[in-house]
Design a protein around this motif. Structure first.
Motif, mmCIF file in Angstrom:
data_model
loop_
_atom_site.group_PDB
_atom_site.id
_atom_site.type_symbol
_atom_site.label_atom_id
_atom_site.label_comp_id
_atom_site.label_asym_id
_atom_site.label_seq_id
_atom_site.Cartn_x
_atom_site.Cartn_y
_atom_site.Cartn_z
ATOM 1 N N GLY A 1 2.040 38.875 34.434
ATOM 2 C CA GLY A 1 2.727 38.820 33.153
ATOM 3 C C GLY A 1 3.927 37.908 33.235
ATOM 4 O O GLY A 1 4.150 37.202 34.223
ATOM 5 N N ASP A 2 4.753 37.919 32.182
ATOM 6 C CA ASP A 2 5.972 37.122 32.161
ATOM 7 C C ASP A 2 6.952 37.702 31.155
ATOM 8 O O ASP A 2 6.589 38.500 30.279
ATOM 9 C CB ASP A 2 5.675 35.648 31.853
ATOM 10 C CG ASP A 2 4.837 35.462 30.597
ATOM 11 O OD1 ASP A 2 5.184 36.030 29.550
ATOM 12 O OD2 ASP A 2 3.818 34.742 30.670
ATOM 13 N N VAL B 1 10.055 33.768 32.957
ATOM 14 C CA VAL B 1 9.763 34.073 34.348
ATOM 15 C C VAL B 1 8.394 34.741 34.413
ATOM 16 O O VAL B 1 8.152 35.736 33.705
ATOM 17 C CB VAL B 1 10.838 34.992 34.964
ATOM 18 C CG1 VAL B 1 10.485 35.318 36.422
ATOM 19 C CG2 VAL B 1 12.207 34.350 34.877
ATOM 20 N N GLY B 2 7.499 34.195 35.229
ATOM 21 C CA GLY B 2 6.159 34.750 35.348
ATOM 22 C C GLY B 2 5.903 35.280 36.750
ATOM 23 O O GLY B 2 6.497 34.817 37.730
ATOM 24 N N TYR B 3 5.006 36.259 36.835
ATOM 25 C CA TYR B 3 4.702 36.893 38.119
ATOM 26 C C TYR B 3 3.221 37.255 38.162
ATOM 27 O O TYR B 3 2.572 37.435 37.132
ATOM 28 C CB TYR B 3 5.542 38.163 38.306
ATOM 29 C CG TYR B 3 5.365 39.162 37.177
ATOM 30 C CD1 TYR B 3 4.359 40.124 37.219
ATOM 31 C CD2 TYR B 3 6.180 39.120 36.054
ATOM 32 C CE1 TYR B 3 4.178 41.018 36.178
ATOM 33 C CE2 TYR B 3 6.008 40.007 35.002
ATOM 34 C CZ TYR B 3 5.006 40.956 35.069
ATOM 35 O OH TYR B 3 4.825 41.840 34.025
ATOM 36 N N ARG B 4 2.703 37.345 39.354
ATOM 37 C CA ARG B 4 1.317 37.770 39.568
ATOM 38 C C ARG B 4 1.253 38.528 40.885
ATOM 39 O O ARG B 4 1.660 38.010 41.925
ATOM 40 C CB ARG B 4 0.375 36.572 39.609
ATOM 41 C CG ARG B 4 -1.086 36.941 39.867
ATOM 42 C CD ARG B 4 -1.959 35.692 39.915
ATOM 43 N NE ARG B 4 -2.085 35.092 38.610
ATOM 44 C CZ ARG B 4 -3.031 35.413 37.731
ATOM 45 N NH1 ARG B 4 -3.927 36.352 38.027
ATOM 46 N NH2 ARG B 4 -3.087 34.814 36.563
ATOM 47 N N LEU C 1 4.526 33.135 41.501
ATOM 48 C CA LEU C 1 5.776 33.121 40.764
ATOM 49 C C LEU C 1 5.890 31.818 39.985
ATOM 50 O O LEU C 1 5.438 30.758 40.439
ATOM 51 C CB LEU C 1 6.973 33.263 41.707
ATOM 52 C CG LEU C 1 7.133 34.588 42.453
ATOM 53 C CD1 LEU C 1 8.305 34.504 43.416
ATOM 54 C CD2 LEU C 1 7.337 35.742 41.470
ATOM 55 N N SER C 2 6.510 31.903 38.795
ATOM 56 C CA SER C 2 6.761 30.696 38.002
ATOM 57 C C SER C 2 8.055 30.884 37.223
ATOM 58 O O SER C 2 8.439 32.005 36.874
ATOM 59 C CB SER C 2 5.599 30.399 37.046
ATOM 60 O OG SER C 2 5.454 31.434 36.091
ATOM 61 N N LEU C 3 8.706 29.774 36.941
ATOM 62 C CA LEU C 3 9.943 29.767 36.163
ATOM 63 C C LEU C 3 9.902 28.570 35.235
ATOM 64 O O LEU C 3 9.620 27.444 35.670
ATOM 65 C CB LEU C 3 11.159 29.693 37.084
ATOM 66 C CG LEU C 3 12.532 29.613 36.400
ATOM 67 C CD1 LEU C 3 12.798 30.885 35.600
ATOM 68 C CD2 LEU C 3 13.623 29.378 37.435
ATOM 69 N N GLU C 4 10.162 28.817 33.961
ATOM 70 C CA GLU C 4 10.051 27.759 32.962
ATOM 71 C C GLU C 4 11.275 27.776 32.051
ATOM 72 O O GLU C 4 11.757 28.832 31.653
ATOM 73 C CB GLU C 4 8.781 27.970 32.127
ATOM 74 C CG GLU C 4 8.611 27.005 30.972
ATOM 75 C CD GLU C 4 7.413 27.357 30.103
ATOM 76 O OE1 GLU C 4 7.590 27.508 28.881
ATOM 77 O OE2 GLU C 4 6.308 27.508 30.672
ATOM 78 N N GLY C 5 11.757 26.586 31.737
ATOM 79 C CA GLY C 5 12.807 26.424 30.743
ATOM 80 C C GLY C 5 12.390 25.384 29.727
ATOM 81 O O GLY C 5 11.749 24.382 30.071
ATOM 82 N N PHE C 6 12.717 25.595 28.461
ATOM 83 C CA PHE C 6 12.275 24.659 27.431
ATOM 84 C C PHE C 6 13.285 24.576 26.297
ATOM 85 O O PHE C 6 14.076 25.512 26.057
ATOM 86 C CB PHE C 6 10.907 25.060 26.872
ATOM 87 C CG PHE C 6 10.898 26.362 26.131
ATOM 88 C CD1 PHE C 6 11.193 26.423 24.768
ATOM 89 C CD2 PHE C 6 10.597 27.551 26.788
ATOM 90 C CE1 PHE C 6 11.180 27.625 24.086
ATOM 91 C CE2 PHE C 6 10.584 28.761 26.118
ATOM 92 C CZ PHE C 6 10.879 28.797 24.756
#
Length: 852
Positions: free
Chosen positions: A228-229, A848-851, A805-810
């Motif tokens: 999820g995120d 912020v995403g996680y798996r 893991l992921s991290l995104e800014g927009f």
């Protein structure tokens, strides 16, 4: 590949030269695309077999990294006797299951297709249906209230009442939804989002004249998955998304659940002191959505899949903005203003009380009635697929069914405080919920609306399985939808004397639509590179309406009628090389007609027609012939994909509707659209990619006369008469929601941070969007339009090497452009205001995403 690298570059160079010509004759275009036609000749004793689709060479964006476009008929070959879900080799193009389990035949019903999987949706920043239009040629997504108004190639959904029929079909897991009020919740945990441009002529589901948006949920898998995120952003936004996949009994029984929660303050501030708290600001979000699945693979040939969906939207709701001056009503009223026993025409719309002029800033309002949204949707869907044992001389046959029940309820307002306007002793210093139709602080008009819909649909089909040369499909479809629409409308005629001039009308309407269809298709590979396909569909649909005005038991009427139509199609596809193909098609589309209710009833009296019934007018069914040429190409050893579509569409009984003198009036005429659509994706280097989406759309009305409710006739008394309007010839005008040019340019580069002594991958992406003037009413006046605009988005994504893991800014809409995405015109009781809804302003977010 059948050509050398030198041949590839030679053909690519010639094709590029052809594209830069201002007008390319079809013969020249064919010559450019077919510069070299490798031999596909067969010996006389060779039986033609369906060829394998070319796999994408290393370096080209896969469906998990980008967009697969106009590629609805390319699938890897299935090994004999293998299930289509499991038989494709790993190195082949990723298989996308259109509509869940419908099978391969569904992927050829139209030529121009754009597809996204979940990875590409996330990569491009597509979180809702509004942002989808940036990446699909000729697609426009508007909004009226909470319902998405979808238009493809200038044709879509113009009748916004419960009487309307969508021109673009919206499907979730094979289930058609007439008015997708919670469509955004469907854009998470999906297997595929597919947009088909062109009429749905011969396939199952509900018929349409413009195209289809089909969303397929991600399937349960036999492994435990949790991911999820969480996103925070502008206006105190928080979005939480999660997926839980649990295998219950190995691969025999699996479950999957996905959740979305969103909360955000409104983008439109209310500057009236009583509504200064942000909880009263419009264009907010308060939404929860859930989708659950069970998948049972009982045997290798028998599969059952069940869905349950629920969504609930609350908050203030959509932001309405009056962008045109309210029409100043004068003292003239027919029958001395007592046509229905109550005053009908307002003396003045903005005089008589201290009035704050409607602010010019789209993000500000002085509405004295605020929304109270309460929208719910829930339903249950079942899929069943069974593969019969193979029969000699016939081969394999598969049976598929889709059964679904969906309930939708839309509510805005509570109706409790409206009548304080009619009591001058009460200052109305209380929160008034509903929709402020004039969108100002003057006590002019307001409405409390409620709509409920029950929908049952069923489809069953038989199709050939594992056929190499000849395949077929036949099926039946049935949909029954019952919609109840209730409204409480209040109108203040003179603010100086509220008690004497307040009028209200409470009414209920019921519309029942019953549609049945049968269809069939056959597909034949005449040569190993030449495919022929034809099909036909027969649709028969009925629609009935009944209406009742409160406190008037006699004001009921029932009108019913039936429409029917045949919709054939023919298609020919030629695989010129393994990486170049051409296709031409002719398809007919069909859409049911409907009713107009040109009068709004106030008070207890009613106007009867010659038959002693309330006036209801019919308008004809819409039909269309679409002709299309498509060229699909892969160049530069798979690094460049280029798809070009040329189309010509003729509409008969083109349906369009306006708010007329006393209600909602629909008329039909003729229309035409033609255009060019280009989709290109270039993987310039292993990390650098460029995307281009372009369309030119030439649309026009060929024959149509309509009334414009904002243009009035001056009577002998010297005042505009609000009840008599002169029809205007709009022939030659541009269609609504059909800008002539639109262009999206995107670029991104993936940095391997290991080269810099860091961990993971960093991908910045830049996106630019340009669109020419868009008209929202067919009169082609600037007051009904959005002027040309530019929009710029930027995002940067970091992901770990193991993708856990992921991290995104927009930042979206960096220039903070105020962009209109829909316009409606109010009734004469409110001064016929021109009311707009806008796309979001500049917004930022961090996700912020996680798996696990």
């Amino acid at each position: 590949m059948n050509s050398t690298v030198g041949d590839f570059y030679r053909r690519a160079s010639l094709f590029q030269q052809c594209l830069f010509l201002r007008w390319v004759p079809l013969s020249l275009l064919l010559a450019c695309t077919l510069f070299e036609n490798p031999s596909h000749a067969q010996s006389e004793d060779t039986v033609p077999t369906r060829p394998k689709t070319a796999t994408m060479p290393p370096g080209i964006p896969s469906p998990a990294h980008g967009v697969t476009s106009a590629d609805s008929n390319e699938e890897p070959e299935t090994a004999p006797g293998a299930s289509p879900d499991t038989a494709f080799p790993d190195e082949a193009v990723e298989v996308i299951h259109v509509l869940g389990e419908r099978g391969k035949a569904a992927k050829l019903e139209t030529l121009s297709v754009t597809s996204f999987d979940q990875a590409s949706l996330d990569e491009l920043g597509i979180q809702d249906i509004d942002s989808l239009q940036q990446f699909v040629p000729s697609l426009h997504i508007g909004q009226v209230g909470t319902s998405a108004v979808i238009t493809l190639r200038g044709i879509g959904f113009d009748n916004l009442t419960i009487l309307g029929e969508p021109g673009v079909l919206f499907q979730i897991d094979g289930v058609p939804l007439s008015r997708p009020s919670s469509a955004n919740a469907a854009f998470y945990d999906v297997e595929n989002v597919e947009i088909l441009r062109g009429p749905q002529g011969t396939q199952g589901g509900r018929n349409s004249t413009a195209g289809r948006i089909a969303i397929s949920s991600a399937r349960p898998v036999p492994d435990l998955e949790v991911f999820g995120d969480t996103q925070i952003g502008t206006a105190s936004q928080i979005i939480q998304r999660a997926v839980l996949n649990v295998p219950i009994w190995d691969e025999y029984l699996m479950s999957r659940m996905s959740f979305i929660y969103q909360n955000r303050d409104g983008y439109q501030r209310n500057i009236l002191p009583i509504y200064s708290d942000s909880k009263y600001w419009a264009d907010d979000a308060d939404e929860f959505a859930f989708r659950g699945q069970l998948l049972s693979q009982i045997t290798d040939s028998f599969q059952v899949r069940g869905f349950a969906n629920y969504s609930h939207q609350k908050g203030v709701g959509p932001a309405y903005k009056t962008i045109g001056p309210l029409f100043r009503q004068a003292l003239y009223c027919p029958d001395n203003g007592r046509r229905w026993g109550r005053p009908f025409c307002p003396v003045s719309t903005l005089n008589g009380l201290p009035t704050v002029v409607n602010p010019g800033d789209p993000r500000e309002t002085t509405a004295n009635v605020v929304g109270q949204l309460n929208d719910r949707q829930y339903g249950f869907t079942g899929h069943l697929n069974y593969d019969f044992p193979e029969i000699d001389e016939i081969g394999g046959i598969s049976l598929g069914t889709i059964m679904s029940y969906q309930f939708t309820e839309n509510r805005n307002g509570d109706g409790k405080n409206f009548f304080c306007f009619a009591n001058p002793a009460e200052p109305c210093a209380v929160v008034n919920y509903g929709i402020d139709l004039d969108a100002t602080n003057s006590y002019i008009s307001f409405v409390d609306t409620e709509q409920r819909a029950d929908q049952n649909s069923f489809e069953v089909w038989l199709e050939s399985r594992d056929a190499d040369v000849f395949s077929w499909k036949v099926g039946m479809f049935h949909l029954k939808e019952t919609i109840y629409g209730d409204s409480l409308v209040g109108v203040v005629q003179s603010p100086q004397t509220l008690a004497d001039s307040f009028a209200s009308a409470e009414s209920r309407q019921r519309v029942v639509t019953d549609t049945k269809a049968g269809y069939g298709e056959i597909e034949y590979w005449l040569l190993d590179n030449l495919q022929l396909k034809t099909g036909i569909r027969y649709t028969r649909g009925s629609k009935s309406i009944s209406r009742q005005i409160k406190n008037n038991e006699g004001s009921k009427e029932l009108r019913a009628t039936t429409w029917s139509g045949w919709t054939p199609m023919a298609l020919m596809r030629w695989d010129v090389t393994d990486d170049n193909s051409l296709a031409v098609s002719a398809t007919r589309g069909f859409k049911l007609g409907g009713f107009s209710i040109p009068r709004v009833l106030l008070g207890s009296e009613r106007i009867l027609d010659e038959e002693g019934q309330l006036p209801v007018e019919l308008y004809d069914a819409e039909s269309v012939w679409s002709y299309e040429f498509l060229s699909k190409n892969i160049f530069l050893n798979g690094e460049l994909t280029l798809n070009l579509s040329l189309f010509w569409v003729d509409y008969s009984s083109y349906q369009t509707c306006v708010v007329a003198a006393e209600g909602f009036q629909c008329d039909v005429g003729d229309a035409q659209t033609r255009g060019i659509e280009v989709e290109s994706h270039w993987q310039a280097t292993p990390g650098l990619r460029f995307d281009t989406i372009f369309n030119f759309l030439d649309s026009k009305v060929e024959k149509l006369r309509l009334v414009d409710p904002t243009e009035r006739i001056v009577t002998e008394q010297g005042s505009p008469n609000p009840l008599f309007l002169e029809p205007i010839d709009v022939s030659g005008n541009q269609l609504t929601k059909a800008p002539k040019f639109s262009l999206t340019l995107g670029g991104q580069y993936e940095f391997d941070l290991a080269n810099y002594g860091l961990f993971g991958y960093l991908t910045p992406r830049f996106q630019y969007r340009f669109q020419t003037r868009t008209y929202y009413r067919v009169f082609n006046l600037e007051k009904f339009s959005q002027k040309p605009f530019n929009m710029i988005d930027f995002k940067v994504t970091w992901r770990s090497e193991d993708d856990r893991l992921s991290l995104e800014g927009f930042v979206n809409n960096i220039t903070n452009t105020n962009t209109i995405n829909s316009i409606i015109v109010g009734t004469i009781a409110t001064g016929s205001p021109v009311i707009a809804q806008y796309l979001p302003p500049r917004v930022w977010g961090i996700r912020v995403g996680y798996r696990f």
